[in-house]
Design a protein around this motif. Sequence first.
Motif, PDB file in Angstrom:
ATOM      1  N   ASP A   1      86.596  71.436  20.775  1.00  0.00           N
ATOM      2  CA  ASP A   1      87.469  71.241  19.618  1.00  0.00           C
ATOM      3  C   ASP A   1      86.656  71.516  18.357  1.00  0.00           C
ATOM      4  N   VAL A   2      87.059  72.500  17.574  1.00  0.00           N
ATOM      5  CA  VAL A   2      86.280  72.879  16.395  1.00  0.00           C
ATOM      6  C   VAL A   2      86.216  71.743  15.378  1.00  0.00           C
ATOM      7  N   ALA A   3      87.254  70.911  15.305  1.00  0.00           N
ATOM      8  CA  ALA A   3      87.228  69.782  14.374  1.00  0.00           C
ATOM      9  C   ALA A   3      86.094  68.825  14.733  1.00  0.00           C
ATOM     10  N   SER A   4      85.855  68.634  16.018  1.00  0.00           N
ATOM     11  CA  SER A   4      84.764  67.763  16.446  1.00  0.00           C
ATOM     12  C   SER A   4      83.409  68.372  16.124  1.00  0.00           C
ATOM     13  N   VAL A   5      83.283  69.677  16.344  1.00  0.00           N
ATOM     14  CA  VAL A   5      82.018  70.357  16.034  1.00  0.00           C
ATOM     15  C   VAL A   5      81.715  70.244  14.548  1.00  0.00           C
ATOM     16  N   ILE A   6      82.717  70.451  13.716  1.00  0.00           N
ATOM     17  CA  ILE A   6      82.520  70.340  12.273  1.00  0.00           C
ATOM     18  C   ILE A   6      82.185  68.902  11.884  1.00  0.00           C
ATOM     19  N   GLY A   7      82.898  67.947  12.472  1.00  0.00           N
ATOM     20  CA  GLY A   7      82.677  66.551  12.131  1.00  0.00           C
ATOM     21  C   GLY A   7      81.296  66.046  12.471  1.00  0.00           C
TER      22      GLY A   7
ATOM     23  N   SER B   1      75.329  69.727   6.885  1.00  0.00           N
ATOM     24  CA  SER B   1      74.583  70.799   6.200  1.00  0.00           C
ATOM     25  C   SER B   1      74.006  71.809   7.189  1.00  0.00           C
ATOM     26  N   ARG B   2      74.811  72.205   8.161  1.00  0.00           N
ATOM     27  CA  ARG B   2      74.335  73.120   9.205  1.00  0.00           C
ATOM     28  C   ARG B   2      74.738  74.565   8.954  1.00  0.00           C
ATOM     29  N   PHE B   3      75.923  74.784   8.388  1.00  0.00           N
ATOM     30  CA  PHE B   3      76.489  76.135   8.337  1.00  0.00           C
ATOM     31  C   PHE B   3      76.485  76.717   6.923  1.00  0.00           C
ATOM     32  N   ASP B   4      76.213  78.019   6.860  1.00  0.00           N
ATOM     33  CA  ASP B   4      76.338  78.739   5.594  1.00  0.00           C
ATOM     34  C   ASP B   4      77.787  79.116   5.337  1.00  0.00           C
ATOM     35  N   ALA B   5      78.533  79.326   6.406  1.00  0.00           N
ATOM     36  CA  ALA B   5      79.955  79.657   6.276  1.00  0.00           C
ATOM     37  C   ALA B   5      80.703  79.103   7.475  1.00  0.00           C
ATOM     38  N   ILE B   6      81.913  78.625   7.219  1.00  0.00           N
ATOM     39  CA  ILE B   6      82.836  78.189   8.268  1.00  0.00           C
ATOM     40  C   ILE B   6      84.106  79.003   8.106  1.00  0.00           C
TER      41      ILE B   6
ATOM     42  N   ALA C   1      84.366  69.327   6.600  1.00  0.00           N
ATOM     43  CA  ALA C   1      83.927  70.714   6.523  1.00  0.00           C
ATOM     44  C   ALA C   1      82.932  70.901   5.381  1.00  0.00           C
ATOM     45  N   ARG C   2      83.204  70.241   4.267  1.00  0.00           N
ATOM     46  CA  ARG C   2      82.291  70.353   3.123  1.00  0.00           C
ATOM     47  C   ARG C   2      80.918  69.778   3.465  1.00  0.00           C
ATOM     48  N   GLN C   3      80.909  68.669   4.184  1.00  0.00           N
ATOM     49  CA  GLN C   3      79.640  68.067   4.592  1.00  0.00           C
ATOM     50  C   GLN C   3      78.906  68.935   5.603  1.00  0.00           C
ATOM     51  N   ALA C   4      79.656  69.702   6.396  1.00  0.00           N
ATOM     52  CA  ALA C   4      79.030  70.554   7.413  1.00  0.00           C
ATOM     53  C   ALA C   4      78.394  71.808   6.812  1.00  0.00           C
ATOM     54  N   LEU C   5      78.764  72.124   5.567  1.00  0.00           N
ATOM     55  CA  LEU C   5      78.218  73.305   4.903  1.00  0.00           C
ATOM     56  C   LEU C   5      76.894  73.008   4.213  1.00  0.00           C
ATOM     57  N   LYS C   6      76.052  74.007   4.173  1.00  0.00           N
ATOM     58  CA  LYS C   6      74.842  73.922   3.365  1.00  0.00           C
ATOM     59  C   LYS C   6      75.237  74.045   1.890  1.00  0.00           C
ATOM     60  N   PRO C   7      74.385  73.622   0.969  1.00  0.00           N
ATOM     61  CA  PRO C   7      74.690  73.814  -0.456  1.00  0.00           C
ATOM     62  C   PRO C   7      74.954  75.293  -0.749  1.00  0.00           C
TER      63      PRO C   7
ATOM     64  N   ARG D   1      91.616  72.251  -3.288  1.00  0.00           N
ATOM     65  CA  ARG D   1      90.925  72.091  -4.573  1.00  0.00           C
ATOM     66  C   ARG D   1      90.533  70.642  -4.825  1.00  0.00           C
ATOM     67  N   ARG D   2      91.400  69.720  -4.441  1.00  0.00           N
ATOM     68  CA  ARG D   2      91.080  68.304  -4.639  1.00  0.00           C
ATOM     69  C   ARG D   2      89.913  67.869  -3.769  1.00  0.00           C
ATOM     70  N   GLY D   3      89.621  68.647  -2.735  1.00  0.00           N
ATOM     71  CA  GLY D   3      88.513  68.312  -1.844  1.00  0.00           C
ATOM     72  C   GLY D   3      87.143  68.641  -2.404  1.00  0.00           C
ATOM     73  N   GLY D   4      87.085  69.111  -3.638  1.00  0.00           N
ATOM     74  CA  GLY D   4      85.796  69.377  -4.270  1.00  0.00           C
ATOM     75  C   GLY D   4      85.312  70.807  -4.106  1.00  0.00           C
ATOM     76  N   PHE D   5      86.179  71.701  -3.636  1.00  0.00           N
ATOM     77  CA  PHE D   5      85.809  73.102  -3.463  1.00  0.00           C
ATOM     78  C   PHE D   5      86.237  73.925  -4.677  1.00  0.00           C
ATOM     79  N   ALA D   6      85.466  74.981  -4.944  1.00  0.00           N
ATOM     80  CA  ALA D   6      85.889  75.999  -5.903  1.00  0.00           C
ATOM     81  C   ALA D   6      86.685  77.018  -5.107  1.00  0.00           C
ATOM     82  N   VAL D   7      88.003  77.013  -5.268  1.00  0.00           N
ATOM     83  CA  VAL D   7      88.898  77.738  -4.359  1.00  0.00           C
ATOM     84  C   VAL D   7      89.359  79.066  -4.952  1.00  0.00           C
ATOM     85  N   GLU D   8      89.330  80.082  -4.106  1.00  0.00           N
ATOM     86  CA  GLU D   8      89.860  81.400  -4.440  1.00  0.00           C
ATOM     87  C   GLU D   8      90.870  81.777  -3.354  1.00  0.00           C
ATOM     88  N   GLU D   9      92.049  82.239  -3.753  1.00  0.00           N
ATOM     89  CA  GLU D   9      93.083  82.680  -2.811  1.00  0.00           C
ATOM     90  C   GLU D   9      93.187  84.193  -2.843  1.00  0.00           C
ATOM     91  N   VAL D  10      93.082  84.813  -1.672  1.00  0.00           N
ATOM     92  CA  VAL D  10      93.098  86.270  -1.572  1.00  0.00           C
ATOM     93  C   VAL D  10      94.212  86.699  -0.625  1.00  0.00           C
TER      94      VAL D  10
END
Length: 223
Positions: free
Chosen positions: A125-131, A135-140, A168-174, A194-203
């Motif tokens: 389950d990817v949610a479990s892996v992320i949880g 600070s493990r991943f450069d990109a999810i 997910a934010r915690q699983a990302l590196k700075p 956006r409320r989750g503290g991300f700088a969001v771009e929609e493409v």
Amino acid sequence: MIPWEHLATTQIPGASGDMKLMRRGTEYSIMLGRIELMNSRLSGSEEALAKLSVEKIAGRPVPTILVGGLGMGFTLRALLAVAPRDARIVVVELVPAVVEWARGPMAHLHAGSLDDPRVEIVVHDVASVIGEAKSRFDAILLDVDNGPEGLTSDANDALYTAKGLSEARQALKPGGVLAVWSQGPDERFAARFRRGGFAVEEVRVKAHRGKRGARHVIWFGGK
């Protein structure tokens, strides 16, 4: 018209309903009931998900990239084409049969990508892996279901909640990026992102490789 051929059926962990692999000539489809989850003719937006994500983390040494969902392998193949040679790519797939199909009837679509030394396939389950990651991943890259409204399992729904986005934010590196694929726009999810503290771009990206046809949505959230 060539009729559809039913190749295989499997159960999805934690969900009701059958997932079926279908083929019509050279075209493949994975269905959940009457809902088409993916089709081999539509790969443009998945490839864009991979390419744009790698561009956003360009220059990072030994980047580690998590892909949620193997599917028909379009995102993974596109990643391998543009990711550095020292990249580490972890593909998490919930349904064991999807990995079996990738090595069996759809092996030609995956084109040996599962055996690339940069790739690790995890059936979980990817949610479990992320949880469990900090600070493990450069990109999810999340390419599960048809977007923020999970179809295949309740666990996938959790990925898009405020708690799931926080994990997910915690699983990302700075400076890392969370990329979310969707079949269409979702203003409520975009606001929650956006409320989750991300700088969001929609493409908006093309579902097909051609000039015409439907467009899908990818959200990129920078940490």
